[in-house]
Design a protein around this motif. Sequence first.
Motif, PDB file in Angstrom:
ATOM      1  N   ARG A   1       0.828  -1.205   0.000  1.00 51.87           N
ATOM      2  CA  ARG A   1       0.000   0.000   0.000  1.00 51.87           C
ATOM      3  C   ARG A   1       0.868   1.263   0.000  1.00 51.87           C
ATOM      4  NH1 ARG A   1      -5.488   0.818   0.713  1.00 51.87           N
ATOM      5  NH2 ARG A   1      -5.924   2.926   1.484  1.00 51.87           N
ATOM      6  N   LEU A   2       1.934   1.236   0.823  1.00 48.96           N
ATOM      7  CA  LEU A   2       2.845   2.396   0.843  1.00 48.96           C
ATOM      8  C   LEU A   2       3.455   2.603  -0.542  1.00 48.96           C
ATOM      9  CD1 LEU A   2       4.452   1.814   4.336  1.00 48.96           C
ATOM     10  CD2 LEU A   2       3.418   3.978   3.598  1.00 48.96           C
ATOM     11  N   GLU A   3       3.824   1.522  -1.182  1.00 50.37           N
ATOM     12  CA  GLU A   3       4.448   1.631  -2.503  1.00 50.37           C
ATOM     13  C   GLU A   3       3.436   2.109  -3.545  1.00 50.37           C
ATOM     14  OE1 GLU A   3       7.699  -0.199  -3.749  1.00 50.37           O
ATOM     15  OE2 GLU A   3       8.549  -0.162  -1.729  1.00 50.37           O
ATOM     16  N   GLN A   4       2.188   1.661  -3.439  1.00 53.08           N
ATOM     17  CA  GLN A   4       1.146   2.130  -4.365  1.00 53.08           C
ATOM     18  C   GLN A   4       0.954   3.642  -4.263  1.00 53.08           C
ATOM     19  OE1 GLN A   4      -2.237  -0.216  -3.239  1.00 53.08           O
ATOM     20  NE2 GLN A   4      -1.360  -2.059  -4.197  1.00 53.08           N
ATOM     21  N   TYR A   5       1.180   4.171  -3.079  1.00 56.16           N
ATOM     22  CA  TYR A   5       1.036   5.619  -2.878  1.00 56.16           C
ATOM     23  C   TYR A   5       2.318   6.362  -3.238  1.00 56.16           C
ATOM     24  CZ  TYR A   5      -3.599   5.533  -0.750  1.00 56.16           C
ATOM     25  OH  TYR A   5      -4.944   5.400  -0.542  1.00 56.16           O
ATOM     26  N   GLY A   6       3.278   5.631  -3.803  1.00 57.66           N
ATOM     27  CA  GLY A   6       4.487   6.292  -4.304  1.00 57.66           C
ATOM     28  C   GLY A   6       5.630   6.371  -3.301  1.00 57.66           C
ATOM     29  N   TYR A   7       5.489   5.722  -2.145  1.00 58.51           N
ATOM     30  CA  TYR A   7       6.576   5.727  -1.165  1.00 58.51           C
ATOM     31  C   TYR A   7       7.410   4.451  -1.313  1.00 58.51           C
ATOM     32  CZ  TYR A   7       3.688   9.404   0.821  1.00 58.51           C
ATOM     33  OH  TYR A   7       2.953  10.535   0.988  1.00 58.51           O
ATOM     34  N   GLU A   8       8.505   4.418  -0.553  1.00 60.18           N
ATOM     35  CA  GLU A   8       9.374   3.252  -0.540  1.00 60.18           C
ATOM     36  C   GLU A   8       9.124   2.536   0.792  1.00 60.18           C
ATOM     37  OE1 GLU A   8      13.548   4.206  -2.077  1.00 60.18           O
ATOM     38  OE2 GLU A   8      13.887   3.567  -0.007  1.00 60.18           O
ATOM     39  N   ALA A   9       9.068   1.210   0.795  1.00 55.98           N
ATOM     40  CA  ALA A   9       8.852   0.506   2.065  1.00 55.98           C
ATOM     41  C   ALA A   9       9.557  -0.854   2.066  1.00 55.98           C
ATOM     42  CB  ALA A   9       7.355   0.326   2.323  1.00 55.98           C
ATOM     43  N   TYR A  10      10.045  -1.217   3.239  1.00 56.36           N
ATOM     44  CA  TYR A  10      10.733  -2.495   3.423  1.00 56.36           C
ATOM     45  C   TYR A  10      10.271  -3.140   4.732  1.00 56.36           C
ATOM     46  CZ  TYR A  10      14.333  -0.853   0.102  1.00 56.36           C
ATOM     47  OH  TYR A  10      15.000  -0.390  -0.997  1.00 56.36           O
ATOM     48  N   VAL A  11      10.287  -4.470   4.782  1.00 53.72           N
ATOM     49  CA  VAL A  11      10.272  -5.111   6.105  1.00 53.72           C
ATOM     50  C   VAL A  11      11.710  -5.037   6.611  1.00 53.72           C
ATOM     51  CG1 VAL A  11       8.284  -6.607   5.747  1.00 53.72           C
ATOM     52  CG2 VAL A  11      10.562  -7.437   5.146  1.00 53.72           C
ATOM     53  N   VAL A  12      11.876  -4.943   7.920  1.00 55.12           N
ATOM     54  CA  VAL A  12      13.207  -4.591   8.414  1.00 55.12           C
ATOM     55  C   VAL A  12      13.487  -5.177   9.804  1.00 55.12           C
ATOM     56  CG1 VAL A  12      12.420  -2.448   9.543  1.00 55.12           C
ATOM     57  CG2 VAL A  12      14.786  -2.592   8.689  1.00 55.12           C
ATOM     58  N   GLY A  13      14.754  -5.386  10.091  1.00 50.81           N
ATOM     59  CA  GLY A  13      15.177  -5.739  11.460  1.00 50.81           C
ATOM     60  C   GLY A  13      14.978  -7.212  11.776  1.00 50.81           C
ATOM     61  N   GLY A  14      14.423  -7.476  12.953  1.00 48.09           N
ATOM     62  CA  GLY A  14      14.307  -8.835  13.476  1.00 48.09           C
ATOM     63  C   GLY A  14      13.646  -9.823  12.529  1.00 48.09           C
ATOM     64  N   CYS A  15      12.619  -9.363  11.790  1.00 49.49           N
ATOM     65  CA  CYS A  15      11.905 -10.303  10.924  1.00 49.49           C
ATOM     66  C   CYS A  15      12.772 -10.751   9.743  1.00 49.49           C
ATOM     67  CB  CYS A  15      10.578  -9.712  10.461  1.00 49.49           C
ATOM     68  SG  CYS A  15      10.722  -8.200   9.504  1.00 49.49           S
ATOM     69  N   VAL A  16      13.621  -9.850   9.241  1.00 47.79           N
ATOM     70  CA  VAL A  16      14.518 -10.217   8.138  1.00 47.79           C
ATOM     71  C   VAL A  16      15.572 -11.199   8.663  1.00 47.79           C
ATOM     72  CG1 VAL A  16      16.184  -9.351   6.451  1.00 47.79           C
ATOM     73  CG2 VAL A  16      14.132  -8.000   6.998  1.00 47.79           C
ATOM     74  N   ARG A  17      16.155 -10.830   9.802  1.00 45.70           N
ATOM     75  CA  ARG A  17      17.160 -11.692  10.443  1.00 45.70           C
ATOM     76  C   ARG A  17      16.603 -13.104  10.678  1.00 45.70           C
ATOM     77  NH1 ARG A  17      17.009  -9.611  15.807  1.00 45.70           N
ATOM     78  NH2 ARG A  17      15.323 -11.116  15.975  1.00 45.70           N
ATOM     79  N   ASP A  18      15.431 -13.180  11.314  1.00 43.57           N
ATOM     80  CA  ASP A  18      14.884 -14.501  11.649  1.00 43.57           C
ATOM     81  C   ASP A  18      14.512 -15.286  10.402  1.00 43.57           C
ATOM     82  OD1 ASP A  18      15.325 -14.159  14.325  1.00 43.57           O
ATOM     83  OD2 ASP A  18      13.286 -13.539  14.816  1.00 43.57           O
ATOM     84  N   SER A  19      13.984 -14.593   9.382  1.00 42.37           N
ATOM     85  CA  SER A  19      13.645 -15.297   8.130  1.00 42.37           C
ATOM     86  C   SER A  19      14.898 -15.899   7.507  1.00 42.37           C
ATOM     87  CB  SER A  19      13.008 -14.334   7.128  1.00 42.37           C
ATOM     88  OG  SER A  19      11.793 -13.844   7.638  1.00 42.37           O
TER      89      SER A  19
ATOM     90  N   LEU B   1      17.473 -16.820   8.985  1.00 45.11           N
ATOM     91  CA  LEU B   1      17.927 -17.924   9.843  1.00 45.11           C
ATOM     92  C   LEU B   1      16.998 -19.129   9.754  1.00 45.11           C
ATOM     93  CD1 LEU B   1      18.984 -16.104  13.149  1.00 45.11           C
ATOM     94  CD2 LEU B   1      20.450 -17.533  11.708  1.00 45.11           C
ATOM     95  N   GLY B   2      15.897 -18.965   9.010  1.00 45.41           N
ATOM     96  CA  GLY B   2      14.920 -20.045   8.935  1.00 45.41           C
ATOM     97  C   GLY B   2      14.090 -20.186  10.194  1.00 45.41           C
TER      98      GLY B   2
END
Length: 450
Positions: free
Chosen positions: A14-32, A34-35
């Motif tokens: 939704r943020l990207e549809q409105y022309g912004y940049e967005a990422y998932v970040v931090g702990g969730c990226v790390r844990d993903s 790591l499996g």
Amino acid sequence: MISVPEHALTVVDRLEQYGYEAYVVGGCVRDSLLGRAPKDWDVCTNALPEEVLRVFRRFHVIKTGLKHGTVTVMVNREPVEVTTYRIDGEYTDNRHPDRVQFVSQVEADLARRDFTINAMAYSPTRGLVDAFGGQEDLAARQIRCVGEPDARFNEDGLRLMRALRFAARYNFDIERETAYAIHRNRHLLENVSAERIFSELKGILVGEGVLGMLLAFPDVFTTIIPELLPTLGFDQHSPHHLYDVWTHTAHAVQSLPADETLRLAMLLHDIAKPETFTLDESGKGHFLGHPQRGAAIARSVLERLRSDNATLSAVCTLITEHDHHFPTTIPGMRRCIGRLGVEMIRLLFDMKKADMAAQSAHERPEKRAALREAALLLEDTLEAGSLFSLKDLRINGKDLMQMGLPQGPEIRRILSTLLEEVQDDTLDNTPEALHARAAELVGGLPPLLA
Ligand code: ATP
Ligand code: MG
């Protein structure tokens, strides 16, 4: 590469549809990477907080920390924290940035994060942003500061504890320069609130790699709990022990199930050994009264750390009882259940087992057998029926008052005697038998007129 769940994806899309940049970040990226299953999904974006509110005006939004650029968006009842890219201003108190500044580059936002493995962002369309070698450190299984460790710890002293917590949780090492900086800057913990320290401490204790942390950073733990200082290197002069008190403690903590209360109790269980130590003529060490004294010290430590009362009281009981022998008869076990409760006895079994695993092999078969017997006896006692406390008796204070006894301590004394006799199997737990025996015990008292 990273599978982003529906609710977080909705926010990013939704943020990207409105022309912004967005990422998932931090702990969730790390844990993903790591499996592991992430606890929660955080999003970072170049949209300013007011813009985030506008994009999600039809969603339920909580203004979690608007000043710091964070709002929580609820999607399908799941919260997603959305934070505007920011850098932190000056830290004058080693804790809170005096102000934050919003920025437009994701890399700048990642640079303010604590450790390389926590400083990665992922976009389903643009892929992974890993500007500080987070993937490399995940592969090397190590915790490393983003940037200059001394500076990063000086900004926020809690990061020392976070480093140990992540290392313990994933069984990682702490990279050498980061580790040196932790030792050098441990005094910064004096500026961190007790609540935050306690929460991180519990996190470290339940981690799989807690043993390594306790052995490598005793200086950090004794900065938080100076009462532990005398246990470092303290020789026990006992055939039961092959380690000094601190090393024994570390191994015993690691041998327990990953439960906060149990591991806190074990961390503190021998804290009073140095001060209660005596040597007998044969050169053997004794620690008379160390459980009681240890529980008293633990109480003041946990009060200072702002522990909740349930944890505090369970930890103190576990410490007080950790050196007692278990009963060997059903009547004895009944009383023990009445005094401590079944749950506490089971926790004590865990304590004893772990304590033993961290001792020498001296008399180990006998100690193991005693513990096994006690566990069996507990089950037998539970099967034999619930005669553990006064409320299980089929007579009560009211009945005794009807028999003419005045309200007062005498009632409790007679009930306790009845309970003991029932527990000893010398009296039946039936109203008739109990009344008859109570009448005997009341003895001389004149019966009430009907
Ligand atoms: P957990 O699985 O314990 O929630 P987490 O990495 O998600 O781990 P949080 O405390 O939820 O940790 O913080 C989210 C992210 O915010 C971290 O991954 C890190 O990038 C950043 N962060 C949190 N606390 C700090 C801090 N004290 N200093 C710098 N960055 C931090
Ligand atoms: Mg988190």
